[in-house]
Design a protein around this motif. Sequence first.
Motif, PDB file in Angstrom:
ATOM      1  N   HIS A   1       0.904  -1.268  -0.197  1.00  0.00           N
ATOM      2  CA  HIS A   1      -0.137   0.015  -0.038  1.00  0.00           C
ATOM      3  C   HIS A   1       0.869   1.355  -0.099  1.00  0.00           C
ATOM      4  CE1 HIS A   1      -3.551  -2.756   1.998  1.00  0.00           C
ATOM      5  NE2 HIS A   1      -3.447  -2.666   0.626  1.00  0.00           N
ATOM      6  N   ARG A   2       1.936   1.268   0.250  1.00  0.00           N
ATOM      7  CA  ARG A   2       2.870   2.420   0.481  1.00  0.00           C
ATOM      8  C   ARG A   2       2.893   3.080  -0.770  1.00  0.00           C
ATOM      9  NH1 ARG A   2       8.450   0.861   3.343  1.00  0.00           N
ATOM     10  NH2 ARG A   2       8.045  -0.975   2.328  1.00  0.00           N
ATOM     11  N   VAL A   3       2.907   2.357  -1.932  1.00  0.00           N
ATOM     12  CA  VAL A   3       3.219   2.829  -3.176  1.00  0.00           C
ATOM     13  C   VAL A   3       1.912   4.016  -3.544  1.00  0.00           C
ATOM     14  CG1 VAL A   3       4.563   0.935  -4.191  1.00  0.00           C
ATOM     15  CG2 VAL A   3       2.133   0.985  -4.501  1.00  0.00           C
ATOM     16  N   PHE A   4       1.047   3.750  -2.882  1.00  0.00           N
ATOM     17  CA  PHE A   4      -0.367   4.824  -3.224  1.00  0.00           C
ATOM     18  C   PHE A   4      -0.348   5.756  -2.398  1.00  0.00           C
ATOM     19  CE2 PHE A   4      -1.572   0.205  -3.733  1.00  0.00           C
ATOM     20  CZ  PHE A   4      -2.160   0.123  -5.108  1.00  0.00           C
ATOM     21  N   ARG A   5       0.944   5.986  -1.732  1.00  0.00           N
ATOM     22  CA  ARG A   5       0.975   7.379  -0.858  1.00  0.00           C
ATOM     23  C   ARG A   5       0.802   8.520  -1.562  1.00  0.00           C
ATOM     24  NH1 ARG A   5       4.692  11.085   0.195  1.00  0.00           N
ATOM     25  NH2 ARG A   5       4.436  12.162   1.841  1.00  0.00           N
ATOM     26  N   GLN A   6       1.557   8.598  -2.795  1.00  0.00           N
ATOM     27  CA  GLN A   6       1.577   9.677  -3.575  1.00  0.00           C
ATOM     28  C   GLN A   6       0.124  10.080  -4.311  1.00  0.00           C
ATOM     29  OE1 GLN A   6       4.410  11.437  -3.736  1.00  0.00           O
ATOM     30  NE2 GLN A   6       3.390  13.008  -4.963  1.00  0.00           N
ATOM     31  N   LYS A   7      -0.696   9.160  -4.384  1.00  0.00           N
ATOM     32  CA  LYS A   7      -2.115   9.278  -5.035  1.00  0.00           C
ATOM     33  C   LYS A   7      -2.799   9.835  -3.599  1.00  0.00           C
ATOM     34  CE  LYS A   7      -1.989   5.235  -8.089  1.00  0.00           C
ATOM     35  NZ  LYS A   7      -2.567   3.919  -8.441  1.00  0.00           N
ATOM     36  N   GLY A   8      -2.344   9.899  -2.831  1.00  0.00           N
ATOM     37  CA  GLY A   8      -3.168  10.844  -1.614  1.00  0.00           C
ATOM     38  C   GLY A   8      -2.959  11.910  -1.507  1.00  0.00           C
ATOM     39  N   ILE A   9      -2.111  12.585  -2.109  1.00  0.00           N
ATOM     40  CA  ILE A   9      -1.612  13.965  -2.167  1.00  0.00           C
ATOM     41  C   ILE A   9      -2.474  14.783  -3.091  1.00  0.00           C
ATOM     42  CG2 ILE A   9       0.373  15.852  -2.422  1.00  0.00           C
ATOM     43  CD1 ILE A   9       2.024  13.436  -1.440  1.00  0.00           C
ATOM     44  N   GLY A  10      -2.974  16.002  -2.755  1.00  0.00           N
ATOM     45  CA  GLY A  10      -3.582  16.944  -3.685  1.00  0.00           C
ATOM     46  C   GLY A  10      -5.054  16.580  -4.241  1.00  0.00           C
ATOM     47  N   ARG A  11      -5.940  15.839  -3.407  1.00  0.00           N
ATOM     48  CA  ARG A  11      -7.168  15.474  -3.963  1.00  0.00           C
ATOM     49  C   ARG A  11      -7.974  16.615  -3.020  1.00  0.00           C
ATOM     50  NH1 ARG A  11      -8.582  10.400  -5.759  1.00  0.00           N
ATOM     51  NH2 ARG A  11      -6.613   9.170  -6.509  1.00  0.00           N
ATOM     52  N   LYS A  12      -9.470  16.387  -3.215  1.00  0.00           N
ATOM     53  CA  LYS A  12     -10.478  17.266  -2.680  1.00  0.00           C
ATOM     54  C   LYS A  12     -10.712  16.805  -1.059  1.00  0.00           C
ATOM     55  CE  LYS A  12     -15.168  18.868  -3.241  1.00  0.00           C
ATOM     56  NZ  LYS A  12     -16.542  18.700  -3.822  1.00  0.00           N
ATOM     57  N   ALA A  13     -10.758  17.871  -0.451  1.00  0.00           N
ATOM     58  CA  ALA A  13     -11.040  17.709   0.999  1.00  0.00           C
ATOM     59  C   ALA A  13     -12.235  17.092   1.338  1.00  0.00           C
ATOM     60  CB  ALA A  13     -10.908  19.020   1.752  1.00  0.00           C
ATOM     61  N   PRO A  14     -12.304  16.215   2.298  1.00  0.00           N
ATOM     62  CA  PRO A  14     -11.465  15.878   3.241  1.00  0.00           C
ATOM     63  C   PRO A  14     -10.590  14.637   3.059  1.00  0.00           C
ATOM     64  CG  PRO A  14     -13.527  14.815   3.542  1.00  0.00           C
ATOM     65  CD  PRO A  14     -13.865  15.617   2.491  1.00  0.00           C
TER      66      PRO A  14
ATOM     67  N   GLN B   1     -19.852   7.670   8.195  1.00  0.00           N
ATOM     68  CA  GLN B   1     -21.080   8.672   7.474  1.00  0.00           C
ATOM     69  C   GLN B   1     -20.405   9.784   7.126  1.00  0.00           C
ATOM     70  OE1 GLN B   1     -22.959   8.255  11.371  1.00  0.00           O
ATOM     71  NE2 GLN B   1     -23.009  10.541  11.415  1.00  0.00           N
ATOM     72  N   TYR B   2     -20.835  10.295   5.928  1.00  0.00           N
ATOM     73  CA  TYR B   2     -20.430  11.380   5.235  1.00  0.00           C
ATOM     74  C   TYR B   2     -21.366  12.266   4.738  1.00  0.00           C
ATOM     75  CZ  TYR B   2     -17.362  14.277   1.803  1.00  0.00           C
ATOM     76  OH  TYR B   2     -16.647  15.042   1.336  1.00  0.00           O
ATOM     77  N   ASP B   3     -21.451  13.348   4.896  1.00  0.00           N
ATOM     78  CA  ASP B   3     -22.683  14.597   4.418  1.00  0.00           C
ATOM     79  C   ASP B   3     -22.039  15.725   3.748  1.00  0.00           C
ATOM     80  OD1 ASP B   3     -22.006  15.565   6.701  1.00  0.00           O
ATOM     81  OD2 ASP B   3     -23.508  15.319   7.636  1.00  0.00           O
TER      82      ASP B   3
ATOM     83  N   TRP C   1     -25.195  14.343  -2.773  1.00  0.00           N
ATOM     84  CA  TRP C   1     -25.890  13.581  -1.886  1.00  0.00           C
ATOM     85  C   TRP C   1     -26.677  14.495  -0.879  1.00  0.00           C
ATOM     86  CZ3 TRP C   1     -25.432   8.280  -2.387  1.00  0.00           C
ATOM     87  CH2 TRP C   1     -24.610   7.666  -3.353  1.00  0.00           C
ATOM     88  N   ARG C   2     -28.018  14.210  -1.079  1.00  0.00           N
ATOM     89  CA  ARG C   2     -29.100  14.880  -0.023  1.00  0.00           C
ATOM     90  C   ARG C   2     -28.862  14.416   1.289  1.00  0.00           C
ATOM     91  NH1 ARG C   2     -34.437  16.541  -3.773  1.00  0.00           N
ATOM     92  NH2 ARG C   2     -33.402  17.512  -5.309  1.00  0.00           N
ATOM     93  N   ASN C   3     -28.761  13.130   1.285  1.00  0.00           N
ATOM     94  CA  ASN C   3     -28.916  12.554   2.499  1.00  0.00           C
ATOM     95  C   ASN C   3     -27.332  12.079   3.086  1.00  0.00           C
ATOM     96  OD1 ASN C   3     -31.675  12.680   2.631  1.00  0.00           O
ATOM     97  ND2 ASN C   3     -31.955  10.750   1.529  1.00  0.00           N
ATOM     98  N   THR C   4     -27.253  11.619   4.218  1.00  0.00           N
ATOM     99  CA  THR C   4     -25.851  11.004   4.687  1.00  0.00           C
ATOM    100  C   THR C   4     -25.691   9.765   3.983  1.00  0.00           C
ATOM    101  OG1 THR C   4     -26.141  12.260   6.704  1.00  0.00           O
ATOM    102  CG2 THR C   4     -24.258  10.484   6.654  1.00  0.00           C
TER     103      THR C   4
END
Length: 1557
Positions: free
Chosen positions: A180-193, A304-306, A311-314
């Motif tokens: 999974h460490r090779v995926f770290r770079q993919k976790g930089i710069g996306r949309k918050a959160p 849970q993400y709203d 998405w109108r609902n959670t």
Amino acid sequence: MANASRVYRFQVLLPSGVSSMLTLHDPGYEISVSDLLLKVKGELGNTHWDVNGKVYLTDLLDGIITDKIKLSNFDTKSVNILKLHDGKGGSASIYENMWDLTPQTDLLQELPAEYSTESALADLTDNALQALWSNDPGERKLIKITVDKEKIVIFDTGRGMDGSYGNSISKWGTMGSSNHRVFRQKGIGRKAPYLVPFFGMFGYGGTIASMHLGRIAIVSSKTKESKKVFTLHLSREALVKKPSAKNSEHTWKTAGGLRDPSKEEILLSPHQSFTQVEICGLKGHLEGARLRGFLKDIYFPYIQYDEDNEWRNTRNPVEFEVNGVNLSEIQEGEVTVTNMHSSNGPDFILHMTFTQKTTASCKAHARLRCVYFPIIQGKESIDSILEKLRIDGFEIKENFDNFSRVSIRRLGRLLPDARWGPLPFMEPKQRKGQKAEFFRRCFKRVKCFVETDAGFYPTLSKTDLAQHDPFTKALRNWGSNYLNSCSAEEVDIEAHGKDGNLLSYKQFEKQYYDWITEMHEKYDAEMDGGDDEPTLIINPNCKDRLGISNDVEVVRVHTSISRRGQTWRRGDHLKILKGATGQMKASFCTLKNSMCTTLEYIVVQGLQGDICGEVRLICRPIEYPDGQGCYIIKAKDTSPNIFIKESVSFPVSIIDNKMCKIIDDDSWNQMLKKRKEKAPASIEVIRNIHGLGGDLPYEVVMAGYQPPHEIIAVLRPGNYKPSSTGLPDQKNIVKDDELEMVMEVRYLTSKDCPAKLIHKRVKPSSHNDIDGLYVFPLRKSSLIFSKSGVYQFIFSVDCRDSSVIHHKTTLKVCPDTNSRQFIFSVADFSTDKTHVDIRLGCPIRCLAIRSHDKYENRIPFLDTSSVIATILDGDDVLAQVDNIEVELSSDSLTLNIMDFRFETSNLDLLRPKYEAKLKISSSADEFSGICPCEVKPGHPSTININISLFQEKNLTPGRLIDNVFLEVFDQFGNHVEEGTKLNVHVDGMCFLDKQCSVQKVNGAGFIDLCRTLRVVRGFGSEASITIFHNEKEIFTKIFQIATRELKAVNVPESCPAGSFLENVTFEVSDSDGLIDESIDGPLHTLNITSNELPLVEGAQYAIKHGRCVLSRVQLPHEQGTVTIVACHTSYPDLQIKIQLQVQSFDLALTTLEDGSEPIFSCPISIVESSNLLLPSQLAPGQPSHLVTYVKDVVKKTKNKVGDTYSKIKSTEETLKTLYSRKVSLEKQIDTIKDEIGAMVGSFIDAKELVRDKIREKIGTAAFVICSSGDFMDGVVGIVALLGTVPDGKIGRMLAVYLGKDDMLSVVCKTQEAANYIEKYNTDGGVDVGFGIHREAAALGVPIKRRFAVICLDDIVPYKGGVLLNSPQKELNLAWPSPHGPKGFRGFAVNMINLSYDNLNITTSRGHGLRETLFYSLFGELQVYETRNDMLQAMPYLNGGAISLDGGVIKGKGKLLLGYSDPKITFPVVSGLPNTITSESNDHLDVVTRTRNLDSKMKLLEIIETRISEQEKLHEELVKEFNKRKRKFEEIEERITQPCGNELVLRDLQVKVEELDP
């Protein structure tokens, strides 16, 4: 090219539960099953199955292999698993040593030390979440955790693992091999959160986490492609077991297996991929409810993400179950409770981008979401959150003040230990005032939720951000001074608002403060109203004192409220505790001590029903009576108004925070009584007793009195009675923190207008455990008593009842006579000077002395007797004058010393600065003062000169006089000061540089005339030097110029007509009669004239070493007198006149002498004349012509033999003289060599030697430049003299490379200066009356050849710059190769060393000599040790090369062969001449001696040559003499001597040729 070797690795699983690892190197394209099994058997040894029996293999896809194994179906990168079936039907499910989990050694040293049980479980959950995140759309994303007392099971529906190379289950248990460490770079710069769970960082999550939870872990995993479930078995005992052998490596191998998936597993993961971790042998039990809350806090946005507007609902990104409970359905955990108590208002959002300055690609992103938690009906929402968490069973130790205001998630995962305090921007910047109090309360109601991407690094246990990471430091310190000074150097930060606009920090800060204000106004509700009907006051006058905002338009004033279950009424006596903050009379401040007050009113902002109604308690302190408290005025015609006076405003939160309590009436009355007894009545200054206070002086002190560092005063109560012990007692000191005491110090210049020096106002403080002390620091006022006069100390206190208490004391300050100083000034100057100028022998008309102490207080003189003036050099007395008259001024402050002068002969001790001290003291020793002075010598009076330099033998016409120093003294025998100008007039000599006759005295007291005077008068005349100072003659000296005489030798008295005059020698002799061999060279020629002889008109005959030979000239054919006049061309008085007689010949003799040589060339003297026969004695019967001939032969023979003998004697005398001079010269040369020693190697000596060699190049421009000095501006010099080299070999080869013309080139700064060197006539010829040619003519040596001129401004300089850190400013040239070719010494242009003066020579564009002149001459010329090194480095050459053993490459394809030894080279100086700025006179003696040595060496060489010549000549003369003698004897035999008086010839048939001698 051969194919690369192929290696196959197989792991064969045997039915007995044993596994065997085989490695096959280049096995071909296939291998039989039997051959493979034989290899397995060979590896294992004991086996219980038959290789040739009914056995077969199956692969991971259950493919059966019975005969051949096609290797193309298997991978060479990974281990291929084959399962053996022996036909018996049985098969093991677990195989020993199936997986190799050996980690990298260095990883074992970095294991996380702060692992907790929850952190370990979260690490395993991270793996599960990251595994299922890559599921295809529509595939189930489930994490199911089951916890009981026996085991923990974590099941996820991720993509699973198998035994393949890229997805092997062994990597789950191998530390540091996380997929999974090779995926770290993919976790930089996306949309918050940033919900991308690429948590893998260190590879510890599997093995370490599971072993932290229990002793045994079984990992089961299946992919969609595999049919089997692969298992991995971990045991802590097996992993920590040490190797048996001492030096063997520690390998971690563990069991594994293959099985079919269960029905439950297929049911949970319909897409047929999953991973299950089962941990047994638990260390402890995890309580289910607490675990649910913990996991929901950690993974809340995944549960849970709203935030997504689509998405109108959670929505629930991932199904999380703990013991069958879906975490999205529970209301447990801190995050859930916190969200429930936040306001409904908008959050404050800030997006931040962090970039490392050193690596622009290294970035991180964060979103800051600030949430406001309002106060509701007097209760803080944060307090409600803490109460709910305690009810739910959470161990909460925080309160409202230390509640964590920052929560951090990384990639949506909570970092549980990142419970930071407020970030810098969450702290109000205001420290004082009403706004500070308002924002201080409101800022505490904000919590910041920070979401970060994978650009931020966590700790090893992933419980916090790595504190030393630059991004973490930048985030944590954003807005603080630390960020500005430290992190800003590493990280750039960009901040964007919620709308995406770029914000500066000031813009962000303003928006944040505006948001706080908005939230407060909309959602804070402190209190709605009181218990009584309020009094409405519109726009009150004292808003600041009330502690309310200026924009509040209406307040409600109550007299009673209910709060915290208690009623608070007007008139209640309250004790407000230490630490409470209130609006005092001056400003907002925090109480340092408890305050007893009376509650007067309760003020509520706004009308009833308004949300943001702040409440203030108006209290009157106990020390103020009722009349000085708060009151309300209600007039008929105007609206009510409130006045606060001395009362204090406190927020109602002091009740909520338990910062106040009610005091009963009895206690209150008792307090009032005690206060009355302790009311202040007087002021007393504490004396220095037991370390308290500082003593104020009594009556009179001296200027400079140092007051104590601090003065301490106290207020005494009315019941105070002085103690006999004088010891301070707290009960006798009034302690009132609000009273201020003022101390003034005044300087009484006059009664009407005293000067205020100090005005200090202080509050009471504690000192040595005593309170109520008013401490006035005087450290910064330590010099207030420096001025003499009267001072007054005044202490005062304004009491609370408006009374004022005063205390005064007076002090007189007198001048400090112990530090008495004197100021000296000469009456001729209007201003005082720091020193007195004195010149010996010149009177000082009036010296004024004033006296003061070190504080500039004037001190009068009391003694008016005479004084003594002394000049001191340290403690030594140089001069003294006694009994000088003085005059005292009317105010006795100035002492005038009249008419005195100094005389001394010791002033040279003060050279060169002439700094001394002037001491003035009274005869009665009433005072003594010293001041600096400059004592200058008197006017020039005496001149000393080395007369030996001007002896007659040293003064010859045209000679440049060496070592001429005029030593100048004043009338007292001191050397005069440097720079003194004297007029030097010379007669019979001239200044070489054509300068003015004004000369300056140098620092040693000499006028340096070395090599500046040339003798211009002729031999035997006189020359003189006369020196004037201020038009007064102070020195004159007449010198005799050497006498020389021109002589002629080898001149016969007479010669036959028509014969030749040969070898007439002219010699120049000195007064001792010795030949002056220094008369030599092109400047010394003879002009020989004669009216009778056919000499070339205007011809000049060279004088060689004092001699000039007229080799041969034909005489007239007629008899008569011939006059020859020879004179020196430059010195006409050096001349001689020669006269000789020309005799006639008869025809016969004339005919015989038509040959080119005379009959006899040398006279004889050894044959007696009586033995010779005269022609008249011959017999008369002989033919007349024969008689005549014989007679002439006899005469010539006599003359020539005599001449030859004379020449032999002359040669012997000459040899004797030459031998004597040779011996003398050799002794002189040895002496000079001893005297010179090793001094010739200095910079100036070496340069002077080269200059002398250039002077030998007569007729060149370089000769003129070196002989005439700076005769024109803009001429820098000669190339050979502008630099030095450290080694003679380098200097010789550089000269060879450049050639003589370039070495003697004239260097000018500009083209204009070059144009001034030479100009041309209209016909194109050189104008010899201009520029350098005019100077050459003045020297008597015209320039006879072309010469080169180099203009620095016209040279294109080197563009690469110089080495600025090098004193020599070498050119920044790149080396030919990284380490330099073999034998490479450097670039020639950088081997030239420049003196300090030459380093400062620049062109108009600022380029130096190295960048222009030497780069144009040498370019990138390289220097090597040997020819072989140079030839091997030819590929690296870019402009030629030289070697120190003589090799020269001029350019591409051009070599310089042969050998040459140039006479003109660069001066050789070991070391750099950085400190040499000019040619010092200290080396002149060495240079002169070196020149003298060269001259004597040359003279010795000449003498040795002449000795050789004279010895050869002597030998030839002796041979000639013997030959002529034999010839004469033959003639004598032919002449008969008969008896009687007749003479006859013996043989009348003799031939004429036989008689020719």
